[in-house]
Design a protein around this motif. Sequence first.
Motif, PDB file in Angstrom:
ATOM      1  N   MET A  36      -2.015  -5.515  -1.893  1.00 47.08           N
ATOM      2  CA  MET A  36      -3.125  -6.408  -2.112  1.00 47.08           C
ATOM      3  C   MET A  36      -4.225  -5.617  -2.813  1.00 47.08           C
ATOM      4  SD  MET A  36      -5.510  -7.615   1.097  1.00 47.08           S
ATOM      5  CE  MET A  36      -5.735  -6.058   1.906  1.00 47.08           C
ATOM      6  N   ILE A  37      -4.889  -6.244  -3.750  1.00 50.34           N
ATOM      7  CA  ILE A  37      -6.006  -5.613  -4.440  1.00 50.34           C
ATOM      8  C   ILE A  37      -7.237  -5.649  -3.529  1.00 50.34           C
ATOM      9  CG2 ILE A  37      -7.569  -5.727  -6.422  1.00 50.34           C
ATOM     10  CD1 ILE A  37      -4.751  -4.801  -7.125  1.00 50.34           C
ATOM     11  N   VAL A  38      -7.792  -4.498  -3.270  1.00 52.27           N
ATOM     12  CA  VAL A  38      -8.987  -4.380  -2.431  1.00 52.27           C
ATOM     13  C   VAL A  38     -10.233  -4.376  -3.308  1.00 52.27           C
ATOM     14  CG1 VAL A  38     -10.225  -2.883  -0.820  1.00 52.27           C
ATOM     15  CG2 VAL A  38      -7.753  -3.172  -0.592  1.00 52.27           C
ATOM     16  N   CYS A  39     -10.215  -3.551  -4.335  1.00 50.41           N
ATOM     17  CA  CYS A  39     -11.362  -3.431  -5.247  1.00 50.41           C
ATOM     18  C   CYS A  39     -10.986  -4.080  -6.580  1.00 50.41           C
ATOM     19  CB  CYS A  39     -11.723  -1.966  -5.446  1.00 50.41           C
ATOM     20  SG  CYS A  39     -13.097  -1.700  -6.581  1.00 50.41           S
ATOM     21  N   VAL A  40     -11.486  -5.274  -6.800  1.00 51.83           N
ATOM     22  CA  VAL A  40     -11.169  -6.014  -8.015  1.00 51.83           C
ATOM     23  C   VAL A  40     -11.795  -5.332  -9.234  1.00 51.83           C
ATOM     24  CG1 VAL A  40     -11.427  -8.236  -9.193  1.00 51.83           C
ATOM     25  CG2 VAL A  40     -10.917  -8.176  -6.751  1.00 51.83           C
ATOM     26  N   CYS A  41     -13.000  -4.842  -9.093  1.00 51.14           N
ATOM     27  CA  CYS A  41     -13.697  -4.222 -10.223  1.00 51.14           C
ATOM     28  C   CYS A  41     -12.917  -3.049 -10.815  1.00 51.14           C
ATOM     29  CB  CYS A  41     -15.083  -3.746  -9.800  1.00 51.14           C
ATOM     30  SG  CYS A  41     -16.195  -5.063  -9.260  1.00 51.14           S
ATOM     31  N   ASN A  42     -12.290  -2.257  -9.945  1.00 46.39           N
ATOM     32  CA  ASN A  42     -11.568  -1.063 -10.395  1.00 46.39           C
ATOM     33  C   ASN A  42     -10.057  -1.168 -10.194  1.00 46.39           C
ATOM     34  OD1 ASN A  42     -13.791   0.600 -11.306  1.00 46.39           O
ATOM     35  ND2 ASN A  42     -14.418   0.597  -9.169  1.00 46.39           N
ATOM     36  N   ASN A  43      -9.585  -2.366  -9.792  1.00 51.26           N
ATOM     37  CA  ASN A  43      -8.159  -2.623  -9.621  1.00 51.26           C
ATOM     38  C   ASN A  43      -7.495  -1.604  -8.682  1.00 51.26           C
ATOM     39  OD1 ASN A  43      -5.888  -4.220 -10.112  1.00 51.26           O
ATOM     40  ND2 ASN A  43      -5.157  -2.838 -11.702  1.00 51.26           N
ATOM     41  N   ILE A  44      -8.076  -1.441  -7.500  1.00 53.28           N
ATOM     42  CA  ILE A  44      -7.554  -0.505  -6.504  1.00 53.28           C
ATOM     43  C   ILE A  44      -6.919  -1.294  -5.367  1.00 53.28           C
ATOM     44  CG2 ILE A  44      -8.126   1.373  -4.904  1.00 53.28           C
ATOM     45  CD1 ILE A  44      -8.564   2.091  -7.852  1.00 53.28           C
ATOM     46  N   SER A  45      -5.685  -0.948  -5.060  1.00 47.82           N
ATOM     47  CA  SER A  45      -4.944  -1.668  -4.022  1.00 47.82           C
ATOM     48  C   SER A  45      -5.024  -0.948  -2.677  1.00 47.82           C
ATOM     49  CB  SER A  45      -3.475  -1.797  -4.428  1.00 47.82           C
ATOM     50  OG  SER A  45      -2.838  -0.531  -4.386  1.00 47.82           O
ATOM     51  N   ASP A  46      -4.631  -1.663  -1.637  1.00 50.31           N
ATOM     52  CA  ASP A  46      -4.571  -1.057  -0.309  1.00 50.31           C
ATOM     53  C   ASP A  46      -3.553   0.073  -0.292  1.00 50.31           C
ATOM     54  OD1 ASP A  46      -2.574  -3.084  -0.605  1.00 50.31           O
ATOM     55  OD2 ASP A  46      -2.301  -3.159   1.561  1.00 50.31           O
ATOM     56  N   ARG A  47      -2.491  -0.048  -1.057  1.00 46.85           N
ATOM     57  CA  ARG A  47      -1.468   0.995  -1.123  1.00 46.85           C
ATOM     58  C   ARG A  47      -2.070   2.288  -1.692  1.00 46.85           C
ATOM     59  NH1 ARG A  47       3.712   0.060  -4.737  1.00 46.85           N
ATOM     60  NH2 ARG A  47       3.890  -1.697  -3.337  1.00 46.85           N
ATOM     61  N   GLU A  48      -2.896   2.153  -2.721  1.00 48.55           N
ATOM     62  CA  GLU A  48      -3.533   3.328  -3.319  1.00 48.55           C
ATOM     63  C   GLU A  48      -4.486   3.993  -2.332  1.00 48.55           C
ATOM     64  OE1 GLU A  48      -4.225   2.795  -7.914  1.00 48.55           O
ATOM     65  OE2 GLU A  48      -4.510   0.876  -6.866  1.00 48.55           O
ATOM     66  N   ILE A  49      -5.180   3.201  -1.543  1.00 52.08           N
ATOM     67  CA  ILE A  49      -6.075   3.760  -0.530  1.00 52.08           C
ATOM     68  C   ILE A  49      -5.264   4.506   0.514  1.00 52.08           C
ATOM     69  CG2 ILE A  49      -7.712   3.201   1.334  1.00 52.08           C
ATOM     70  CD1 ILE A  49      -8.701   0.879  -0.481  1.00 52.08           C
ATOM     71  N   ARG A  50      -4.167   3.910   0.975  1.00 50.28           N
ATOM     72  CA  ARG A  50      -3.313   4.594   1.967  1.00 50.28           C
ATOM     73  C   ARG A  50      -2.728   5.886   1.394  1.00 50.28           C
ATOM     74  NH1 ARG A  50      -1.883  -0.754   3.045  1.00 50.28           N
ATOM     75  NH2 ARG A  50       0.052  -0.533   1.872  1.00 50.28           N
ATOM     76  N   GLN A  51      -2.312   5.871   0.130  1.00 50.50           N
ATOM     77  CA  GLN A  51      -1.781   7.080  -0.501  1.00 50.50           C
ATOM     78  C   GLN A  51      -2.851   8.162  -0.579  1.00 50.50           C
ATOM     79  OE1 GLN A  51      -0.326   5.480  -4.211  1.00 50.50           O
ATOM     80  NE2 GLN A  51       1.741   5.192  -3.417  1.00 50.50           N
ATOM     81  N   ALA A  52      -4.080   7.767  -0.892  1.00 51.17           N
ATOM     82  CA  ALA A  52      -5.185   8.724  -0.951  1.00 51.17           C
ATOM     83  C   ALA A  52      -5.430   9.346   0.416  1.00 51.17           C
ATOM     84  CB  ALA A  52      -6.448   8.042  -1.475  1.00 51.17           C
ATOM     85  N   VAL A  53      -5.350   8.530   1.463  1.00 51.58           N
ATOM     86  CA  VAL A  53      -5.509   9.048   2.827  1.00 51.58           C
ATOM     87  C   VAL A  53      -4.373  10.020   3.142  1.00 51.58           C
ATOM     88  CG1 VAL A  53      -5.505   8.420   5.277  1.00 51.58           C
ATOM     89  CG2 VAL A  53      -6.813   7.049   3.639  1.00 51.58           C
ATOM     90  N   ASP A  54      -3.165   9.680   2.743  1.00 48.71           N
ATOM     91  CA  ASP A  54      -2.025  10.576   2.960  1.00 48.71           C
ATOM     92  C   ASP A  54      -2.225  11.918   2.252  1.00 48.71           C
ATOM     93  OD1 ASP A  54      -0.735   8.677   4.512  1.00 48.71           O
ATOM     94  OD2 ASP A  54       0.538   7.958   2.871  1.00 48.71           O
ATOM     95  N   MET A  55      -2.971  11.909   1.158  1.00 51.88           N
ATOM     96  CA  MET A  55      -3.228  13.136   0.398  1.00 51.88           C
ATOM     97  C   MET A  55      -4.455  13.888   0.893  1.00 51.88           C
ATOM     98  SD  MET A  55      -2.194  11.745  -3.378  1.00 51.88           S
ATOM     99  CE  MET A  55      -2.755  13.213  -4.198  1.00 51.88           C
ATOM    100  N   GLY A  56      -5.119  13.370   1.947  1.00 50.85           N
ATOM    101  CA  GLY A  56      -6.190  14.110   2.582  1.00 50.85           C
ATOM    102  C   GLY A  56      -7.566  13.478   2.574  1.00 50.85           C
ATOM    103  N   LEU A  57      -7.756  12.373   1.858  1.00 46.92           N
ATOM    104  CA  LEU A  57      -9.063  11.720   1.873  1.00 46.92           C
ATOM    105  C   LEU A  57      -9.279  11.073   3.236  1.00 46.92           C
ATOM    106  CD1 LEU A  57      -8.577  12.151  -1.149  1.00 46.92           C
ATOM    107  CD2 LEU A  57      -9.783  10.041  -1.553  1.00 46.92           C
ATOM    108  N   SER A  58     -10.521  11.133   3.727  1.00 49.09           N
ATOM    109  CA  SER A  58     -10.757  10.579   5.061  1.00 49.09           C
ATOM    110  C   SER A  58     -12.094   9.864   5.199  1.00 49.09           C
ATOM    111  CB  SER A  58     -10.660  11.686   6.115  1.00 49.09           C
ATOM    112  OG  SER A  58     -11.637  12.681   5.860  1.00 49.09           O
ATOM    113  N   THR A  59     -12.848   9.735   4.110  1.00 47.49           N
ATOM    114  CA  THR A  59     -14.140   9.055   4.187  1.00 47.49           C
ATOM    115  C   THR A  59     -14.307   8.091   3.026  1.00 47.49           C
ATOM    116  OG1 THR A  59     -15.332  10.689   2.846  1.00 47.49           O
ATOM    117  CG2 THR A  59     -15.204  11.120   5.233  1.00 47.49           C
TER     118      THR A  59
END
Length: 69
Positions: free
Chosen positions: A1-24
């Motif tokens: 699902m697209i979370v950020c329409v302006c920048n076309n960022i999906s929930d999957r991309e956010i989860r992948q970023a968290v898996d790579m160490g992002l936490s805030t």
Amino acid sequence: MIVCVCNNISDREIRQAVDMGLSTMAELRRDLGVATCCGKCAPCAKEVLTEHLAVQVNETVLKRPVFTE
């Protein structure tokens, strides 16, 4: 699902970023551009971030084995 329409960022991309160490949210803004335009996605992005961080914590907790007789 697209979370950020302006920048076309999906929930999957956010989860992948968290898996790579992002936490805030600040790190999501910096690295993905989430919530940097209109900001309407911030609550949803934070929810995805928080939920995935919780999943990671649950996966790393060592559980004692249960022995049955």
